[in-house]
Motif scaffolding. Sequence first.
Motif, PDB file in Angstrom:
ATOM      1  N   VAL A  77       0.861  -1.192   0.000  1.00  0.00           N
ATOM      2  CA  VAL A  77       0.000   0.000   0.000  1.00  0.00           C
ATOM      3  C   VAL A  77       0.890   1.233   0.000  1.00  0.00           C
ATOM      4  O   VAL A  77       1.915   1.250   0.678  1.00  0.00           O
ATOM      5  CB  VAL A  77      -0.894  -0.013   1.270  1.00  0.00           C
ATOM      6  N   CYS A  78       0.534   2.250  -0.775  1.00  0.00           N
ATOM      7  CA  CYS A  78       1.288   3.515  -0.696  1.00  0.00           C
ATOM      8  C   CYS A  78       0.342   4.695  -0.876  1.00  0.00           C
ATOM      9  O   CYS A  78      -0.764   4.547  -1.394  1.00  0.00           O
ATOM     10  CB  CYS A  78       2.410   3.552  -1.720  1.00  0.00           C
ATOM     11  N   SER A  79       0.785   5.885  -0.427  1.00  0.00           N
ATOM     12  CA  SER A  79      -0.052   7.086  -0.577  1.00  0.00           C
ATOM     13  C   SER A  79       0.615   8.048  -1.556  1.00  0.00           C
ATOM     14  O   SER A  79       1.834   8.065  -1.683  1.00  0.00           O
ATOM     15  CB  SER A  79      -0.231   7.766   0.785  1.00  0.00           C
ATOM     16  N   VAL A  80      -0.201   8.821  -2.250  1.00  0.00           N
ATOM     17  CA  VAL A  80       0.307   9.816  -3.210  1.00  0.00           C
ATOM     18  C   VAL A  80      -0.421  11.129  -2.920  1.00  0.00           C
ATOM     19  O   VAL A  80      -1.647  11.199  -2.996  1.00  0.00           O
ATOM     20  CB  VAL A  80       0.042   9.378  -4.679  1.00  0.00           C
ATOM     21  N   ASP A  81       0.360  12.152  -2.546  1.00  0.00           N
ATOM     22  CA  ASP A  81      -0.238  13.429  -2.102  1.00  0.00           C
ATOM     23  C   ASP A  81       0.595  14.617  -2.563  1.00  0.00           C
ATOM     24  O   ASP A  81       1.716  14.440  -3.051  1.00  0.00           O
ATOM     25  CB  ASP A  81      -0.313  13.444  -0.562  1.00  0.00           C
ATOM     26  N   PRO A  82       0.093  15.837  -2.336  1.00  0.00           N
ATOM     27  CA  PRO A  82       0.916  17.013  -2.660  1.00  0.00           C
ATOM     28  C   PRO A  82       2.131  17.074  -1.723  1.00  0.00           C
ATOM     29  O   PRO A  82       2.103  16.493  -0.632  1.00  0.00           O
ATOM     30  CB  PRO A  82      -0.015  18.195  -2.382  1.00  0.00           C
ATOM     31  N   PRO A  83       3.200  17.786  -2.103  1.00  0.00           N
ATOM     32  CA  PRO A  83       4.374  17.888  -1.230  1.00  0.00           C
ATOM     33  C   PRO A  83       3.996  18.553   0.097  1.00  0.00           C
ATOM     34  O   PRO A  83       3.161  19.453   0.137  1.00  0.00           O
ATOM     35  CB  PRO A  83       5.350  18.780  -2.026  1.00  0.00           C
ATOM     36  N   GLY A  84       4.581  18.047   1.174  1.00  0.00           N
ATOM     37  CA  GLY A  84       4.354  18.656   2.496  1.00  0.00           C
ATOM     38  C   GLY A  84       3.047  18.278   3.153  1.00  0.00           C
ATOM     39  O   GLY A  84       2.687  18.820   4.193  1.00  0.00           O
ATOM     40  N   CYS A  85       2.313  17.339   2.557  1.00  0.00           N
ATOM     41  CA  CYS A  85       1.006  16.947   3.106  1.00  0.00           C
ATOM     42  C   CYS A  85       1.213  16.104   4.366  1.00  0.00           C
ATOM     43  O   CYS A  85       1.930  15.103   4.340  1.00  0.00           O
ATOM     44  CB  CYS A  85       0.233  16.153   2.056  1.00  0.00           C
ATOM     45  N   THR A  86       0.610  16.528   5.489  1.00  0.00           N
ATOM     46  CA  THR A  86       0.762  15.742   6.722  1.00  0.00           C
ATOM     47  C   THR A  86      -0.541  15.038   7.110  1.00  0.00           C
ATOM     48  O   THR A  86      -0.533  14.121   7.916  1.00  0.00           O
ATOM     49  CB  THR A  86       1.219  16.636   7.899  1.00  0.00           C
ATOM     50  N   THR A 137     -17.088  -6.227  -5.192  1.00  0.00           N
ATOM     51  CA  THR A 137     -16.716  -5.109  -4.310  1.00  0.00           C
ATOM     52  C   THR A 137     -16.916  -5.556  -2.878  1.00  0.00           C
ATOM     53  O   THR A 137     -17.932  -6.171  -2.565  1.00  0.00           O
ATOM     54  CB  THR A 137     -17.625  -3.878  -4.548  1.00  0.00           C
ATOM     55  N   ARG A 138     -15.950  -5.264  -2.030  1.00  0.00           N
ATOM     56  CA  ARG A 138     -16.183  -5.531  -0.608  1.00  0.00           C
ATOM     57  C   ARG A 138     -15.596  -4.405   0.237  1.00  0.00           C
ATOM     58  O   ARG A 138     -14.678  -3.696  -0.184  1.00  0.00           O
ATOM     59  CB  ARG A 138     -15.628  -6.893  -0.173  1.00  0.00           C
ATOM     60  N   PHE A 139     -16.178  -4.239   1.433  1.00  0.00           N
ATOM     61  CA  PHE A 139     -15.728  -3.191   2.345  1.00  0.00           C
ATOM     62  C   PHE A 139     -15.317  -3.861   3.637  1.00  0.00           C
ATOM     63  O   PHE A 139     -15.989  -4.790   4.098  1.00  0.00           O
ATOM     64  CB  PHE A 139     -16.866  -2.207   2.636  1.00  0.00           C
ATOM     65  N   THR A 140     -14.234  -3.394   4.228  1.00  0.00           N
ATOM     66  CA  THR A 140     -13.803  -3.968   5.502  1.00  0.00           C
ATOM     67  C   THR A 140     -12.995  -2.958   6.310  1.00  0.00           C
ATOM     68  O   THR A 140     -12.266  -2.146   5.733  1.00  0.00           O
ATOM     69  CB  THR A 140     -12.942  -5.245   5.269  1.00  0.00           C
ATOM     70  N   LYS A 141     -13.195  -2.997   7.620  1.00  0.00           N
ATOM     71  CA  LYS A 141     -12.284  -2.226   8.477  1.00  0.00           C
ATOM     72  C   LYS A 141     -10.981  -3.016   8.469  1.00  0.00           C
ATOM     73  O   LYS A 141     -10.993  -4.245   8.428  1.00  0.00           O
ATOM     74  CB  LYS A 141     -12.853  -2.103   9.885  1.00  0.00           C
ATOM     75  N   SER A 142      -9.845  -2.297   8.487  1.00  0.00           N
ATOM     76  CA  SER A 142      -8.572  -3.006   8.298  1.00  0.00           C
ATOM     77  C   SER A 142      -7.455  -2.379   9.105  1.00  0.00           C
ATOM     78  O   SER A 142      -7.617  -1.332   9.740  1.00  0.00           O
ATOM     79  CB  SER A 142      -8.211  -2.975   6.805  1.00  0.00           C
ATOM     80  N   ILE A 143      -6.305  -3.046   9.046  1.00  0.00           N
ATOM     81  CA  ILE A 143      -5.068  -2.475   9.572  1.00  0.00           C
ATOM     82  C   ILE A 143      -4.074  -2.551   8.416  1.00  0.00           C
ATOM     83  O   ILE A 143      -3.941  -3.591   7.763  1.00  0.00           O
ATOM     84  CB  ILE A 143      -4.578  -3.209  10.852  1.00  0.00           C
ATOM     85  N   ILE A 144      -3.436  -1.416   8.115  1.00  0.00           N
ATOM     86  CA  ILE A 144      -2.500  -1.387   6.980  1.00  0.00           C
ATOM     87  C   ILE A 144      -1.147  -0.841   7.436  1.00  0.00           C
ATOM     88  O   ILE A 144      -1.031  -0.256   8.521  1.00  0.00           O
ATOM     89  CB  ILE A 144      -3.028  -0.504   5.806  1.00  0.00           C
ATOM     90  N   ASN A 145      -0.150  -1.053   6.611  1.00  0.00           N
ATOM     91  CA  ASN A 145       1.168  -0.460   6.861  1.00  0.00           C
ATOM     92  C   ASN A 145       1.672   0.048   5.511  1.00  0.00           C
ATOM     93  O   ASN A 145       2.109  -0.724   4.666  1.00  0.00           O
ATOM     94  CB  ASN A 145       2.117  -1.511   7.455  1.00  0.00           C
ATOM     95  N   SER A 146       1.537   1.367   5.308  1.00  0.00           N
ATOM     96  CA  SER A 146       1.897   1.957   4.015  1.00  0.00           C
ATOM     97  C   SER A 146       3.396   1.799   3.765  1.00  0.00           C
ATOM     98  O   SER A 146       4.208   2.026   4.657  1.00  0.00           O
ATOM     99  CB  SER A 146       1.509   3.439   4.017  1.00  0.00           C
ATOM    100  N   LYS A 147       3.737   1.389   2.545  1.00  0.00           N
ATOM    101  CA  LYS A 147       5.156   1.144   2.225  1.00  0.00           C
ATOM    102  C   LYS A 147       5.866   2.407   1.723  1.00  0.00           C
ATOM    103  O   LYS A 147       7.087   2.448   1.660  1.00  0.00           O
ATOM    104  CB  LYS A 147       5.285   0.032   1.154  1.00  0.00           C
ATOM    105  N   ALA A 148       5.089   3.443   1.343  1.00  0.00           N
ATOM    106  CA  ALA A 148       5.721   4.688   0.873  1.00  0.00           C
ATOM    107  C   ALA A 148       4.719   5.829   0.880  1.00  0.00           C
ATOM    108  O   ALA A 148       3.557   5.642   0.522  1.00  0.00           O
ATOM    109  CB  ALA A 148       6.275   4.497  -0.539  1.00  0.00           C
ATOM    110  N   SER A 149       5.194   7.024   1.317  1.00  0.00           N
ATOM    111  CA  SER A 149       4.378   8.250   1.206  1.00  0.00           C
ATOM    112  C   SER A 149       5.011   9.073   0.097  1.00  0.00           C
ATOM    113  O   SER A 149       6.068   9.669   0.285  1.00  0.00           O
ATOM    114  CB  SER A 149       4.432   9.060   2.505  1.00  0.00           C
ATOM    115  N   LEU A 150       4.390   9.069  -1.071  1.00  0.00           N
ATOM    116  CA  LEU A 150       4.997   9.715  -2.246  1.00  0.00           C
ATOM    117  C   LEU A 150       4.295  11.023  -2.592  1.00  0.00           C
ATOM    118  O   LEU A 150       3.111  11.207  -2.295  1.00  0.00           O
ATOM    119  CB  LEU A 150       4.899   8.779  -3.457  1.00  0.00           C
ATOM    120  N   THR A 151       5.037  11.921  -3.242  1.00  0.00           N
ATOM    121  CA  THR A 151       4.381  13.108  -3.816  1.00  0.00           C
ATOM    122  C   THR A 151       3.931  12.697  -5.222  1.00  0.00           C
ATOM    123  O   THR A 151       4.375  11.676  -5.757  1.00  0.00           O
ATOM    124  CB  THR A 151       5.364  14.289  -3.937  1.00  0.00           C
ATOM    125  N   TYR A 152       3.091  13.547  -5.841  1.00  0.00           N
ATOM    126  CA  TYR A 152       2.630  13.255  -7.210  1.00  0.00           C
ATOM    127  C   TYR A 152       3.823  13.121  -8.156  1.00  0.00           C
ATOM    128  O   TYR A 152       3.855  12.233  -9.014  1.00  0.00           O
ATOM    129  CB  TYR A 152       1.695  14.364  -7.715  1.00  0.00           C
TER     130      TYR A 152
END
Length: 636
Positions: free
Chosen positions: A149-158, A249-264
């Motif tokens: 799992v990874c996230s992609v956001d604008p620079p400096g996004c907290t 399609t399925r929905f579930t509450k989960s626990i994740i561990n993001s492997k990278a926080s990337l900028t666009y």
Amino acid sequence: MSSLKTSVSKDMLRPTGRVVGIIKRNWRPYCGMLSKSQIKEARRHLFTPADRRIPRIRIETRQADTLEGQRIIVAIDGWPRNSRYPNGHFVKNLGSAGDKETETEVLLLEHDVPHQAFSQAVLSFLPKMPWSITEEDMKHREDLRHLTVCSVDPPGCTDIDDALHCREIGNGNLEVGVHIADVSHFIRPGNALDEESVKRGTTVYLCEKRIDMVPELLSSNLCSLRSNVDRLAFSCIWEMNHKAEILKTRFTKSIINSKASLTYAEAQMRIDSATMNDDITLSLRGLNKLAKILKKKRIENGALTLASPEVRFHMDSETHDPIDLQTKELKETNSMVEEFMLLANISVAQKIYDEFPEFALLRKHPAPPPSNYDILVKAAKSKNLEIKTDSAKALAESLDKAESPTFPYLNTLLRILTTRCMMQAVYFCSGMDNDFHHYGLASPIYTHFTSPIRRYADIIVHRLLAVAIGADSTYPELTDKHKLAEMCKNLNYRHKMAQYAQRASVAFHTQLFFKTKGVVNEDAYILFVRKNAIVVLIPKYGLEGTVFFEEKDKPTPKLEYNSEVPSLTVEDTIFHVFDKVKVNIMLDDSNIQHQKMRMVLVEPKVRPKIPRTILSFINVKNHHVVKWKFNPEEKT
């Protein structure tokens, strides 16, 4: 004679009335400045509110000398029947006018943005630190920490709300997941933290500060899906084929561990790289491929792609003053994230509506009334282009075709103009409405699920979804459509005010930017023509302004306005919508409370039809005698 009679009687039939009493005063504390009395040592002064719609207020104060040039708050006490002005009293001094901190405080107060520090009562409901996930937290939850799992956001996004994953599964299909911060796990219904969050309704992003909806411990830490830490999430997982068709399609509450926080930009670099083939990159490539198909389908369905000239300020690291302005550049990865957020919102909307047809919190975008499009259709016609507006699909298709090889920016201008024709999108309760359609997205149903850190609507949607999948229990207010409708009203108001406050912040920073620049000469395009002015857009700065042709103490040029074309003829010069002009931009700070950007036309030059032999004439206007003198040597 009879026709005259008819017109008179029709006029007399117009409903008229007069105010006989005021049931409820809608007074609030007002920000503004003191207009000190000219009488020496006077105690009674007038206060001028920043909001031009509010009359001046008479106040009594001995501090007039110290309050001059300051932004202050005044409250109204009453308005005597025989008085021109209401009476009020001084409440608080906010600081010097023009000071950045003071002006930010003013714009937050004037747009009714709750921005006080979170109270102890609110903070007492936060988890105690150090916090970790317990066995109890794992109930009704799936462990997805093994996924890339990874996230992609604008620079400096907290405040990272969302993260994504994509992988091939045994049967040759793809598993795609949108993982959203599980804010509703930490904010429980009815406590002080919940009440404060619903009151705020949304996070407000100003140019250099953020007014959080939830305390920082949640927004930038425990709920933020940062990389390499375990986080609680709410996941929407699809099984798709390679044509981006949803099979399950399925929905579930989960626990994740993001492997990278990337900028666009970082995500884009990975996708485009010829050498990178790690799991994160492969996941991003899979997502990007599917997103392109999803976008194509959405657009074929009639979804609109509209442009808005957004700008970002680059701040000086020490003074925090804006030193540069640039228009936001959108990468493929911006679109990639957007596609999956839209898809998750649509999937969740359908699920909560199926479960709770009477009290699902949804979001709709009404179709504009046909008359809204008049300005757009006429503007396009003036450039020999046809814009069809009978459906969103027809509009989208005609916008795509509206290209000019000699004028590439024309399409962007048309899209900006289309945005101005639109209605506001709003939250509503499904049991209180029957029109669910989202016009801009061409979707029969839609909601907000993907940003619970910064939007309260998403927290309610999470709670409804959790009940729908048996991961959490319900509570009375959640299934009360009248209470939900009331809440939607507040959320719509808060979102609108946040938008206005954000615009005001950009306007203020633009003024700061031009304060040091002096007069700037720039290319501009005409967006609208008015009866005595043109409204122009300056693409370089994403700035919009009005160029007036009637100026105080100057001879009025001959103006002819044609609403059909639309065009404005000033003397011998004709201005059409989308014409390119050159303007001088400068800051007009003559009124310290209402500083504004002033625009003056440079090209084309408007030449007044004045015989060269006339050297002077006298103009009597409003009982003032003004003498004009023209120099025959001057070209204008």
